[in-house]
Scaffold this motif. Structure first.
Motif, PDB file in Angstrom:
ATOM      1  N   GLN A   9       0.850  -1.182   0.000  1.00 22.70           N
ATOM      2  CA  GLN A   9       0.000   0.000   0.000  1.00 22.70           C
ATOM      3  C   GLN A   9       0.885   1.229   0.000  1.00 22.70           C
ATOM      4  N   ASP A  10       0.455   2.235  -0.754  1.00 20.17           N
ATOM      5  CA  ASP A  10       1.249   3.450  -0.816  1.00 20.17           C
ATOM      6  C   ASP A  10       0.380   4.667  -1.077  1.00 20.17           C
ATOM      7  N   SER A  11       0.984   5.816  -0.842  1.00 19.15           N
ATOM      8  CA  SER A  11       0.281   7.067  -1.087  1.00 19.15           C
ATOM      9  C   SER A  11       0.192   7.322  -2.591  1.00 19.15           C
ATOM     10  N   PRO A  12      -0.728   8.173  -3.013  1.00 14.55           N
ATOM     11  CA  PRO A  12      -0.862   8.485  -4.433  1.00 14.55           C
ATOM     12  C   PRO A  12       0.426   9.078  -4.994  1.00 14.55           C
ATOM     13  N   GLU A  13       0.761   8.653  -6.196  1.00 14.01           N
ATOM     14  CA  GLU A  13       1.980   9.139  -6.833  1.00 14.01           C
ATOM     15  C   GLU A  13       1.718   9.347  -8.327  1.00 14.01           C
ATOM     16  N   ALA A  14       2.200  10.469  -8.835  1.00 18.07           N
ATOM     17  CA  ALA A  14       2.038  10.765 -10.259  1.00 18.07           C
ATOM     18  C   ALA A  14       2.811   9.740 -11.083  1.00 18.07           C
ATOM     19  N   ASN A  15       2.178   9.222 -12.128  1.00 15.78           N
ATOM     20  CA  ASN A  15       2.853   8.276 -13.015  1.00 15.78           C
ATOM     21  C   ASN A  15       3.004   8.864 -14.420  1.00 15.78           C
ATOM     22  N   GLY A  16       2.883  10.161 -14.514  1.00 18.81           N
ATOM     23  CA  GLY A  16       3.022  10.864 -15.787  1.00 18.81           C
ATOM     24  C   GLY A  16       2.821  12.339 -15.566  1.00 18.81           C
ATOM     25  N   GLY A  26     -16.060  25.090 -29.219  1.00 19.51           N
ATOM     26  CA  GLY A  26     -17.135  24.115 -29.311  1.00 19.51           C
ATOM     27  C   GLY A  26     -16.691  22.664 -29.198  1.00 19.51           C
ATOM     28  N   VAL A  27     -15.379  22.424 -29.197  1.00 24.40           N
ATOM     29  CA  VAL A  27     -14.858  21.059 -29.092  1.00 24.40           C
ATOM     30  C   VAL A  27     -14.656  20.710 -27.620  1.00 24.40           C
ATOM     31  N   GLU A  28     -15.105  19.537 -27.235  1.00 18.18           N
ATOM     32  CA  GLU A  28     -14.958  19.079 -25.857  1.00 18.18           C
ATOM     33  C   GLU A  28     -13.611  18.380 -25.703  1.00 18.18           C
ATOM     34  N   HIS A  29     -12.945  18.587 -24.562  1.00 16.66           N
ATOM     35  CA  HIS A  29     -11.653  17.951 -24.308  1.00 16.66           C
ATOM     36  C   HIS A  29     -11.734  17.177 -22.995  1.00 16.66           C
ATOM     37  N   THR A  30     -11.105  16.003 -22.958  1.00 17.72           N
ATOM     38  CA  THR A  30     -11.082  15.185 -21.741  1.00 17.72           C
ATOM     39  C   THR A  30      -9.704  15.243 -21.109  1.00 17.72           C
ATOM     40  N   PHE A  31      -9.666  15.626 -19.830  1.00 16.71           N
ATOM     41  CA  PHE A  31      -8.438  15.606 -19.055  1.00 16.71           C
ATOM     42  C   PHE A  31      -8.413  14.339 -18.205  1.00 16.71           C
ATOM     43  N   SER A  32      -7.229  13.777 -18.011  1.00 18.30           N
ATOM     44  CA  SER A  32      -7.046  12.641 -17.109  1.00 18.30           C
ATOM     45  C   SER A  32      -6.055  13.017 -16.026  1.00 18.30           C
ATOM     46  N   CYS A  33      -6.118  12.334 -14.916  1.00 19.31           N
ATOM     47  CA  CYS A  33      -5.206  12.586 -13.802  1.00 19.31           C
ATOM     48  C   CYS A  33      -4.283  11.370 -13.680  1.00 19.31           C
ATOM     49  N   PRO A  34      -3.025  11.490 -14.148  1.00 19.66           N
ATOM     50  CA  PRO A  34      -2.112  10.342 -14.175  1.00 19.66           C
ATOM     51  C   PRO A  34      -1.501  10.022 -12.810  1.00 19.66           C
ATOM     52  N   VAL A  35      -2.314   9.461 -11.925  1.00 18.82           N
ATOM     53  CA  VAL A  35      -1.889   9.164 -10.552  1.00 18.82           C
ATOM     54  C   VAL A  35      -2.340   7.755 -10.191  1.00 18.82           C
ATOM     55  N   ASP A  36      -1.467   7.020  -9.518  1.00 20.83           N
ATOM     56  CA  ASP A  36      -1.794   5.696  -8.996  1.00 20.83           C
ATOM     57  C   ASP A  36      -1.579   5.675  -7.494  1.00 20.83           C
ATOM     58  N   GLY A  37      -2.199   4.746  -6.827  1.00 17.08           N
ATOM     59  CA  GLY A  37      -2.008   4.555  -5.396  1.00 17.08           C
ATOM     60  C   GLY A  37      -2.762   3.321  -4.950  1.00 17.08           C
ATOM     61  N   ASN A  38      -2.416   2.815  -3.772  1.00 14.61           N
ATOM     62  CA  ASN A  38      -3.095   1.657  -3.216  1.00 14.61           C
ATOM     63  C   ASN A  38      -3.308   1.905  -1.727  1.00 14.61           C
ATOM     64  N   PRO A  39      -4.549   2.034  -1.281  1.00 13.08           N
ATOM     65  CA  PRO A  39      -5.776   1.833  -2.035  1.00 13.08           C
ATOM     66  C   PRO A  39      -5.973   2.937  -3.084  1.00 13.08           C
ATOM     67  N   ARG A  67      -5.884  11.684  -3.337  1.00 11.55           N
ATOM     68  CA  ARG A  67      -5.576  11.369  -1.941  1.00 11.55           C
ATOM     69  C   ARG A  67      -6.157  10.021  -1.562  1.00 11.55           C
ATOM     70  N   ASN A  68      -5.438   9.350  -0.658  1.00 11.42           N
ATOM     71  CA  ASN A  68      -5.950   8.140  -0.029  1.00 11.42           C
ATOM     72  C   ASN A  68      -5.508   8.167   1.436  1.00 11.42           C
ATOM     73  N   VAL A  69      -5.713   7.086   2.157  1.00 15.04           N
ATOM     74  CA  VAL A  69      -5.388   7.067   3.590  1.00 15.04           C
ATOM     75  C   VAL A  69      -3.896   7.243   3.864  1.00 15.04           C
ATOM     76  N   HIS A  70      -3.054   7.053   2.855  1.00 13.48           N
ATOM     77  CA  HIS A  70      -1.604   7.148   3.043  1.00 13.48           C
ATOM     78  C   HIS A  70      -1.023   8.503   2.666  1.00 13.48           C
ATOM     79  N   GLY A  71      -1.846   9.383   2.066  1.00 13.53           N
ATOM     80  CA  GLY A  71      -1.312  10.701   1.742  1.00 13.53           C
ATOM     81  C   GLY A  71      -1.986  11.357   0.557  1.00 13.53           C
ATOM     82  N   ILE A  72      -1.321  12.408   0.084  1.00 11.18           N
ATOM     83  CA  ILE A  72      -1.825  13.238  -1.007  1.00 11.18           C
ATOM     84  C   ILE A  72      -0.770  13.300  -2.103  1.00 11.18           C
ATOM     85  N   SER A  73      -1.212  13.289  -3.364  1.00  5.64           N
ATOM     86  CA  SER A  73      -0.292  13.364  -4.505  1.00  5.64           C
ATOM     87  C   SER A  73       0.206  14.788  -4.715  1.00  5.64           C
ATOM     88  N   ASP A  74       1.210  14.913  -5.560  1.00  7.50           N
ATOM     89  CA  ASP A  74       1.594  16.223  -6.058  1.00  7.50           C
ATOM     90  C   ASP A  74       0.425  16.766  -6.866  1.00  7.50           C
TER      91      ASP A  74
END
Length: 93
Positions: A9-16, A26-39, A67-74
């Motif tokens: 288990q680890d705190s959230p961390e940016a993977n990109g 008029g064009v819609e854009h999708t943003f993603s948040c490149p972060v993983d963590g466990n949980p 964020r998860n129980v182990h911390g907050i990402s950048d």
């Protein structure tokens, strides 16, 4: 017989990196948040929405925090620029 289970288990961390974008009006854009963590972390977008990704048609910069129980990402900042003449200019370049 012994069985040992280890759950890493680890705190959230940016993977990109966040990706800025320029789109036509008029064009819609999708943003993603490149972060993983466990949980799996929860995601909060500052200025628009909640979730790991979202769609927007409004210019501006958006900040994703995980964020998860182990911390907050950048903080990951991504900016969207909407240009009225974007398609016209790129058609002839």
């Amino acid at each position: 017989l012994s069985i040992f289970f280890s759950f890493f288990q680890d705190s959230p961390e940016a993977n990109g990196n966040g990706q800025n974008a320029t789109v036509a009006e008029g064009v819609e854009h999708t943003f993603s948040c490149p972060v993983d963590g466990n949980p799996v972390p929860s995601f909060t977008w500052y200025s628009e929405s909640i979730g790991k990704q979202f769609k927007t048609r409004q210019s501006g910069c958006y900040i994703c925090v995980a964020r998860n129980v182990h911390g907050i990402s950048d903080n990951i900042t991504q900016c969207l620029i909407i240009g009225k003449y974007f398609l016209f200019l790129h058609k002839y370049m």
